[in-house]
Each structure stands twice: as structure tokens, then as C-alpha cells.
Write a protein that holds these residues in place. Structure first.
Motif, PDB file in Angstrom:
ATOM      1  N   GLU A   1      46.462 -29.694  27.712  1.00 49.58           N
ATOM      2  CA  GLU A   1      47.607 -30.340  28.357  1.00 49.58           C
ATOM      3  C   GLU A   1      48.879 -29.570  28.072  1.00 49.58           C
ATOM      4  O   GLU A   1      49.710 -29.354  28.962  1.00 49.58           O
ATOM      5  CB  GLU A   1      47.759 -31.784  27.856  1.00 49.58           C
ATOM      6  N   ALA A   2      49.013 -29.138  26.830  1.00 47.92           N
ATOM      7  CA  ALA A   2      50.227 -28.401  26.460  1.00 47.92           C
ATOM      8  C   ALA A   2      50.292 -27.072  27.207  1.00 47.92           C
ATOM      9  O   ALA A   2      51.353 -26.674  27.694  1.00 47.92           O
ATOM     10  CB  ALA A   2      50.256 -28.169  24.945  1.00 47.92           C
ATOM     11  N   ALA A   3      49.142 -26.399  27.337  1.00 50.01           N
ATOM     12  CA  ALA A   3      49.139 -25.111  28.035  1.00 50.01           C
ATOM     13  C   ALA A   3      49.532 -25.298  29.497  1.00 50.01           C
ATOM     14  O   ALA A   3      50.346 -24.540  30.045  1.00 50.01           O
ATOM     15  CB  ALA A   3      47.746 -24.483  27.953  1.00 50.01           C
TER      16      ALA A   3
ATOM     17  N   PHE B   1      35.324 -19.686  39.485  1.00 51.63           N
ATOM     18  CA  PHE B   1      35.717 -20.957  40.075  1.00 51.63           C
ATOM     19  C   PHE B   1      37.152 -20.923  40.582  1.00 51.63           C
ATOM     20  O   PHE B   1      37.433 -21.317  41.715  1.00 51.63           O
ATOM     21  CB  PHE B   1      35.556 -22.109  39.078  1.00 51.63           C
ATOM     22  N   PHE B   2      38.072 -20.470  39.754  1.00 50.10           N
ATOM     23  CA  PHE B   2      39.466 -20.488  40.203  1.00 50.10           C
ATOM     24  C   PHE B   2      39.684 -19.510  41.357  1.00 50.10           C
ATOM     25  O   PHE B   2      40.532 -19.737  42.220  1.00 50.10           O
ATOM     26  CB  PHE B   2      40.423 -20.228  39.040  1.00 50.10           C
ATOM     27  N   THR B   3      38.866 -18.459  41.390  1.00 47.70           N
ATOM     28  CA  THR B   3      38.964 -17.553  42.533  1.00 47.70           C
ATOM     29  C   THR B   3      38.537 -18.274  43.812  1.00 47.70           C
ATOM     30  O   THR B   3      39.221 -18.223  44.837  1.00 47.70           O
ATOM     31  CB  THR B   3      38.068 -16.316  42.314  1.00 47.70           C
ATOM     32  N   LEU B   4      37.412 -18.966  43.728  1.00 47.10           N
ATOM     33  CA  LEU B   4      36.954 -19.675  44.923  1.00 47.10           C
ATOM     34  C   LEU B   4      37.924 -20.777  45.316  1.00 47.10           C
ATOM     35  O   LEU B   4      38.167 -21.018  46.494  1.00 47.10           O
ATOM     36  CB  LEU B   4      35.556 -20.241  44.701  1.00 47.10           C
ATOM     37  N   LEU B   5      38.496 -21.445  44.323  1.00 46.51           N
ATOM     38  CA  LEU B   5      39.440 -22.514  44.637  1.00 46.51           C
ATOM     39  C   LEU B   5      40.682 -21.927  45.311  1.00 46.51           C
ATOM     40  O   LEU B   5      41.200 -22.473  46.287  1.00 46.51           O
ATOM     41  CB  LEU B   5      39.836 -23.264  43.358  1.00 46.51           C
ATOM     42  N   ALA B   6      41.123 -20.793  44.817  1.00 48.55           N
ATOM     43  CA  ALA B   6      42.282 -20.149  45.431  1.00 48.55           C
ATOM     44  C   ALA B   6      41.955 -19.781  46.878  1.00 48.55           C
ATOM     45  O   ALA B   6      42.788 -19.936  47.779  1.00 48.55           O
ATOM     46  CB  ALA B   6      42.673 -18.902  44.644  1.00 48.55           C
ATOM     47  N   ILE B   7      40.725 -19.340  47.100  1.00 52.39           N
ATOM     48  CA  ILE B   7      40.339 -18.963  48.453  1.00 52.39           C
ATOM     49  C   ILE B   7      40.231 -20.190  49.352  1.00 52.39           C
ATOM     50  O   ILE B   7      40.651 -20.177  50.510  1.00 52.39           O
ATOM     51  CB  ILE B   7      39.007 -18.198  48.424  1.00 52.39           C
ATOM     52  N   ALA B   8      39.671 -21.270  48.791  1.00 54.91           N
ATOM     53  CA  ALA B   8      39.587 -22.509  49.564  1.00 54.91           C
ATOM     54  C   ALA B   8      40.993 -22.964  49.939  1.00 54.91           C
ATOM     55  O   ALA B   8      41.247 -23.420  51.060  1.00 54.91           O
ATOM     56  CB  ALA B   8      38.876 -23.596  48.763  1.00 54.91           C
TER      57      ALA B   8
ATOM     58  N   TRP C   1      49.256 -22.205  41.141  1.00 58.62           N
ATOM     59  CA  TRP C   1      48.642 -22.520  39.833  1.00 58.62           C
ATOM     60  C   TRP C   1      47.236 -21.958  39.764  1.00 58.62           C
ATOM     61  O   TRP C   1      46.813 -21.449  38.724  1.00 58.62           O
ATOM     62  CB  TRP C   1      48.570 -24.026  39.597  1.00 58.62           C
ATOM     63  N   THR C   2      46.486 -22.074  40.871  1.00 53.16           N
ATOM     64  CA  THR C   2      45.102 -21.582  40.824  1.00 53.16           C
ATOM     65  C   THR C   2      45.092 -20.066  40.600  1.00 53.16           C
ATOM     66  O   THR C   2      44.254 -19.564  39.858  1.00 53.16           O
ATOM     67  CB  THR C   2      44.299 -21.918  42.108  1.00 53.16           C
ATOM     68  N   LEU C   3      46.049 -19.368  41.220  1.00 53.11           N
ATOM     69  CA  LEU C   3      46.114 -17.917  40.999  1.00 53.11           C
ATOM     70  C   LEU C   3      46.400 -17.632  39.526  1.00 53.11           C
ATOM     71  O   LEU C   3      45.782 -16.762  38.903  1.00 53.11           O
ATOM     72  CB  LEU C   3      47.210 -17.284  41.860  1.00 53.11           C
ATOM     73  N   ALA C   4      47.346 -18.382  38.972  1.00 55.22           N
ATOM     74  CA  ALA C   4      47.689 -18.165  37.575  1.00 55.22           C
ATOM     75  C   ALA C   4      46.493 -18.435  36.663  1.00 55.22           C
ATOM     76  O   ALA C   4      46.283 -17.739  35.671  1.00 55.22           O
ATOM     77  CB  ALA C   4      48.842 -19.076  37.184  1.00 55.22           C
ATOM     78  N   TYR C   5      45.703 -19.444  37.039  1.00 56.60           N
ATOM     79  CA  TYR C   5      44.551 -19.768  36.203  1.00 56.60           C
ATOM     80  C   TYR C   5      43.446 -18.715  36.315  1.00 56.60           C
ATOM     81  O   TYR C   5      42.630 -18.581  35.410  1.00 56.60           O
ATOM     82  CB  TYR C   5      44.033 -21.188  36.505  1.00 56.60           C
TER      83      TYR C   5
ATOM     84  N   VAL D   1      44.185 -15.540  36.419  1.00 56.72           N
ATOM     85  CA  VAL D   1      44.685 -14.541  35.469  1.00 56.72           C
ATOM     86  C   VAL D   1      44.443 -15.002  34.030  1.00 56.72           C
ATOM     87  O   VAL D   1      43.958 -14.248  33.191  1.00 56.72           O
ATOM     88  CB  VAL D   1      46.185 -14.288  35.729  1.00 56.72           C
ATOM     89  N   GLN D   2      44.757 -16.261  33.781  1.00 54.58           N
ATOM     90  CA  GLN D   2      44.536 -16.824  32.439  1.00 54.58           C
ATOM     91  C   GLN D   2      43.085 -16.690  32.012  1.00 54.58           C
ATOM     92  O   GLN D   2      42.782 -16.332  30.879  1.00 54.58           O
ATOM     93  CB  GLN D   2      44.877 -18.323  32.423  1.00 54.58           C
ATOM     94  N   SER D   3      42.162 -17.007  32.941  1.00 50.96           N
ATOM     95  CA  SER D   3      40.748 -16.950  32.561  1.00 50.96           C
ATOM     96  C   SER D   3      40.319 -15.512  32.320  1.00 50.96           C
ATOM     97  O   SER D   3      39.486 -15.255  31.455  1.00 50.96           O
ATOM     98  CB  SER D   3      39.813 -17.580  33.593  1.00 50.96           C
ATOM     99  N   LEU D   4      40.876 -14.584  33.097  1.00 51.06           N
ATOM    100  CA  LEU D   4      40.543 -13.180  32.874  1.00 51.06           C
ATOM    101  C   LEU D   4      40.994 -12.726  31.495  1.00 51.06           C
ATOM    102  O   LEU D   4      40.335 -11.939  30.828  1.00 51.06           O
ATOM    103  CB  LEU D   4      41.204 -12.306  33.935  1.00 51.06           C
ATOM    104  N   ARG D   5      42.119 -13.271  31.082  1.00 57.47           N
ATOM    105  CA  ARG D   5      42.650 -12.897  29.775  1.00 57.47           C
ATOM    106  C   ARG D   5      41.956 -13.608  28.633  1.00 57.47           C
ATOM    107  O   ARG D   5      42.277 -13.380  27.465  1.00 57.47           O
ATOM    108  CB  ARG D   5      44.118 -13.318  29.711  1.00 57.47           C
ATOM    109  N   GLY D   6      41.080 -14.571  28.984  1.00 58.11           N
ATOM    110  CA  GLY D   6      40.390 -15.325  27.948  1.00 58.11           C
ATOM    111  C   GLY D   6      41.268 -16.403  27.315  1.00 58.11           C
ATOM    112  O   GLY D   6      40.948 -16.928  26.250  1.00 58.11           O
ATOM    113  N   GLY D   7      42.352 -16.758  27.977  1.00 59.38           N
ATOM    114  CA  GLY D   7      43.173 -17.868  27.483  1.00 59.38           C
ATOM    115  C   GLY D   7      42.437 -19.173  27.773  1.00 59.38           C
ATOM    116  O   GLY D   7      41.300 -19.162  28.226  1.00 59.38           O
ATOM    117  N   LEU D   8      43.042 -20.295  27.507  1.00 60.78           N
ATOM    118  CA  LEU D   8      42.514 -21.613  27.878  1.00 60.78           C
ATOM    119  C   LEU D   8      41.180 -21.955  27.233  1.00 60.78           C
ATOM    120  O   LEU D   8      40.494 -22.860  27.680  1.00 60.78           O
ATOM    121  CB  LEU D   8      42.274 -21.713  29.400  1.00 60.78           C
ATOM    122  N   HIS D   9      40.762 -21.184  26.206  1.00 54.86           N
ATOM    123  CA  HIS D   9      39.432 -21.461  25.679  1.00 54.86           C
ATOM    124  C   HIS D   9      39.475 -22.578  24.643  1.00 54.86           C
ATOM    125  O   HIS D   9      39.539 -22.342  23.449  1.00 54.86           O
ATOM    126  CB  HIS D   9      38.824 -20.187  25.093  1.00 54.86           C
TER     127      HIS D   9
END
Ligand code: PHE
Length: 445
Positions: free
Chosen positions: A131-133, A307-314, A109-113, A115-123
Motif C-alpha cells: 500500500e505504501a509503495a 501480466f502488467f504488460t498484457l494489462l497495459a496492452i488491454a 500506472w500499469t506501465l510503471a508497474y 518497470v517496477q516488476s522488471l526492476r524486481g521492486g514490489l516483492h
């Protein structure tokens, strides 16, 4: 003792790697939502209490066993305690598979997020939208599984690389970076309008919410977060030279892990209240709350990616430490090839991860004991296997191997450790009785 066994490059490297193991999804994903479902402040207090009462001592116990034996969990317990104790090591190897099966799903999920943030989704700051997303993504029958596969692939790649050049090098750079960004996000969360309510939920204990369940969830979270009970710290300790001062290393690791968890709570829970999320939303909490925090700050999209990159790394540095003990077992004890072992173990974990991922969609309806596969694996490893592993380790070091333990802890008498009787007392009585009491009172209810 295995000749030519690899060692950590430095003491700092060992501490960073052990901290990298401890700090992971357990801190940023699991801790805030478990705190949320358990009513906040009182849970935090019990969690900290358990760490002080026996978490630190257990972490140290595992490290001493590993460093003395210089072996994997099975080999170490067998070498120091004879064949009867080898089972504790096997339990750890088995636990590793159970943990990875759900760990790689959330890590995916963190990896997907990212990608999502790079695409500017989730804003958005609207709970319903976020929640729906999240729901739509995790219930997809394909994408999350692909991400989980990608993640276990990355994990395997690092583990194939070995100790100093694989595991250690990465941890030394990435752990400090994670702390910096956590602090920035805490500052943002705390200055959100409406954050105060979340802060008091988190920091002011409400003891009316405490039940045996609170203790049970707290103890499971302590084991999971500190990586104790399955031989991870034991295995990491086995790559450590005999001159290092173990107690201070153990204490540093526990402190860093605890700080990371407390900070993660400070980042998520105020935001939960500020935006009107439900604190007991469960496993999705971090993933639905954080995007709202990002959407409400300048350069939010940049922070989101970071953040999601660091979380994925953690998560990666922790997953590596879950995979390493089982690999070390097959390599040390059966002389298997490291690379091949890693690949096979990773494939098994992936296959176990598929039903875990489908638990949020297609296979949501398939339950065993009222739990989906994901929940079952989480429950089995965190609520049963890790505490039982910790209990047996405490009994081993506190009773069966107490004299040598104190001797090896002090580097054969070179270090002055007037408190070591207290440590043994904790391992003999406090930890076993504490764990047993919590397990039995929850399970027999
Ligand atoms: N401590 C890790 C985390 O917080 C998970 C883990 C559990 C790692 C057990 C190793 C052993 O994410």
C-alpha cells in the motif's frame, strides 16, 4: 456514404477489436474494486442481470446504427435520425475526452508497474508495504504524469495507423494471450491459503448489502466495461461490411468481456482475503493486491512483468477505441487530416489527465462536489454520460428508427431473426425504464 472508407479485414478481426475495446482496465482494475466496495456477490449478480436485461441489446443497437450509416457517431445519428439526434453523437464525443482523462492515468500506472516488476521492486506479500509503495508512486507529482503521457502517445500512434493495420492487427494476438495469463493467475489465487473466504465474498450474495447505490454502480460498470453509451461500438460497427451477422458478433463480444471481468474478480478477491487486504480499498486494489499474488508464486517476477504488460496492452486497445470515435467525427464531418486530429485530441486528453493524476497527491485537497478531479471525471463519464448516452441510443433505435433497425439487423431480410421484436421491446421499454429508474433513484436521494 464515404467512398473508400476503411473496413475490417475479417469478421474475426472485428470481433477481436470490439472485444479489445470492451476488455480493458474496466475489467481488471475497475470491476474488482467496485465489486469490493459494493459488498461482493450481490453486486456480481446485479451486474450480470443488467448485462442480460439490456447490456447485450444496447451493444447490438450501437453496432447496427454504425454499420448502417457507415459513419462516426455524430454523422450516423444525423444521417439516420436527422439533426435532432446528432446531439447523441456529440455527447459521445465529449464523453470520450472525459473518460480518457482518467483512463490514461491508470493505464500509466500499469506501465510503471511493468518497470517496477522488471526492476524486481514490489516483492512483498505485506499489505502495508504494498500500500505504501502504491501510495508513494501515485502521489508523485511527476512520474505518473510522464507515464500517462507515454500511454496517450502510444494510443495516438496506433490510431494514426488506422483500422485494419493499426487496431485490428494488435488485438488479434494480444487478446488471446491476456486470457491465458488471467487463467494462470486465477489458478494461483484460488489455491492460496485463505482464498475460500474471498471466494464466498465474491460468489455468495449478501443481499443485506444491496442499496440503490449497488444498482447505480452496477449499471455504470456495465456501460463502461461493454464500451456502450459513447459511440465506440457504433464507430467500430461502421467499419464493418454489410454481410456480417451482427447479433452473433455482439453476443461474442459481450460474453468475452463478461468472462474477463468475472475472471479478474476471481483473480483479485480471493487474494485480497488471503493476504489481509481491505476489499473496499478503492482504485488501488488491483495494484496493491496483485504484487502480493506474484510474490507468492514461483517465477512471480516473470508473471508480474507479463501480466502488467498484457494489462497495459488491454488498456491500450480500449484507449484506442475511446479515441477513435472523436477522431472519426472530426475527419468525417470536418474533413480534417487524420494524423493532425489524432495529435491534437491526444494533447487535449493529456492536459485533462494532468489534474486527474495530481488528484492522488498535490491536488488531493481540491475538490468539487466533494470529489477530486479524477473521481469527478470517473463519476461524470461512468455514472452520468454513458448511461444517458445508452438511454438515448435505446430511445432512438427502439422508437425513432425501429423498423429500419430490424430490417438492417437482418441484413435486409436475409437472416432469420424471430427474436427481433424482443430486442426492440427491450430497447423501447426495458432499457430506458431501467436506466431512468436507476439514475433517478440514486441521484434524487
Ligand atoms: N470498456 C473499456 C474497459 O473496460 C473502457 C471503454 C469505455 C472503452 C467506453 C470504450 C468506451 O476498459
Amino acid at each position: 456514404m464515404s467512398v473508400g472508407r476503411e473496413n475490417w479485414g475479417s469478421r474475426f478481426g472485428f470481433i477481436m477489436a470490439a472485444a479489445g475495446s470492451a476488455i480493458g482496465l474496466g475489467n481488471v482494475w475497475r470491476f474488482p474494486y467496485i465489486t469490493g466496495t459494493n459488498g461482493g456477490g450481490a453486486f456480481l449478480l446485479i451486474y450480470l442481470g443488467i448485462i442480460v436485461a439490456f447490456g447485450v441489446s444496447l451493444a447490438l443497437a450501437e453496432m447496427v446504427v454504425g454499420r448502417t450509416a457507415q459513419r462516426n457517431p455524430v454523422g450516423a445519428f444525423r444521417a439516420l435520425g436527422g439533426a435532432r439526434w446528432a446531439g447523441v453523437g456529440f455527447l459521445g464525443v465529449f464523453t470520450g475526452f472525459a473518460i480518457l482523462s482518467f483512463y490514461i492515468v491508470v493505464a500509466g500506472w500499469t506501465l510503471a508497474y511493468i518497470v517496477q516488476s522488471l526492476r524486481g521492486g514490489l516483492h512483498s506479500t505485506d499489505p502495508k508495504v504494498l500500500e505504501a509503495a502504491f501510495g508513494a508512486f501515485v502521489s508523485d507529482p511527476v512520474a505518473p504524469i510522464v507515464y500517462a503521457g507515454l500511454f496517450i502517445g502510444l494510443t495516438a500512434w496506433i490510431v494514426v495507423g488506422g483500422i485494419a493495420r493499426g487496431i485490428e492487427r494488435w488485438n488479434k494476438i494480444l487478446m488471446p494471450a491476456l486470457f491465458v495469463i488471467l487463467l494462470v493467475l486465477v489458478a494461483r489465487a484460488l489455491t492460496l491459503p485463505g482464498a475460500a473466504q474471498g471466494l464466498s465474498f465474491y460468489l455468495v450474495p449478501d443481499f443485506s448489502k444491496v442499496s440503490t447505490r449497488t444498482f447505480y454502480d452496477a449499471i455504470s460498470q456495465v456501460f463502461f466495461s461493454l464500451s456502450i453509451g459513447m459511440g465506440t461500438l457504433l464507430t467500430y460497427g461502421s467499419y464493418l461490411s454489410k454481410q456480417e451477422n451482427l447479433p452473433s458478433a455482439a453476443l461474442t463480444v459481450v460474453l468475452l468481456d463478461t468472462c474477463a471481468a468475472v475472471l479478474a474478480g476471481l483473480m483479485i478477491l480471493p487474494a485480497v482475503f488471503a493476504f489481509g487486504f481491505n476489499p473496499s480499498a478503492g482504485p488501488g486494489l488491483t495494484f496493491i493486491t496483485l504484487p502480493a499474488v506474484f510474490a507468492s508464486m514461483p517465477f512471480g517476477a516473470v508473471f508480474s512483468v507479463l501480466f502488467f504488460t498484457l494489462l497495459a496492452i488491454a488498456a491500450l486497445t480500449s484507449a484506442v477505441s475511446i479515441l477513435e470515435p472523436m477522431v472519426a467525427y472530426f475527419v468525417d464531418e470536418h474533413g480534417l487530416d487524420r494524423r493532425r486530429t489524432v495529435i491534437v485530441a491526444a494533447c487535449v486528453c493529456f492536459l485533462l489527465g494532468v489534474p486527474a493524476s495530481l488528484s492522488f497527491g498535490l491536488w488531493n485537497g481540491f475538490t468539487l462536489f466533494g470529489k477530486t478531479w479524477f473521481d469527478l471525471m470517473d463519476f461524470l463519464s461512468n455514472n452520468l454520460l454513458l448511461p444517458i448516452g445508452g438511454l438515448l441510443t435505446a430511445l432512438f433505435v427502439g422508437w425513432a428508427w425501429a423498423q429500419p433497425a430490424a430490417h438492417h439487423l437482418s441484413n435486409e431480410g436475409k437472416l432469420h431473426q424471430p427474436w427481433s421484436p424482443l430486442w426492440l421491446f427491450v430497447l423501447r421499454y426495458v432499457a430506458p425504464l431501467g436506466i431512468l429508474w436507476i439514475l433517478l433513484s440514486s441521484l434524487l436521494k
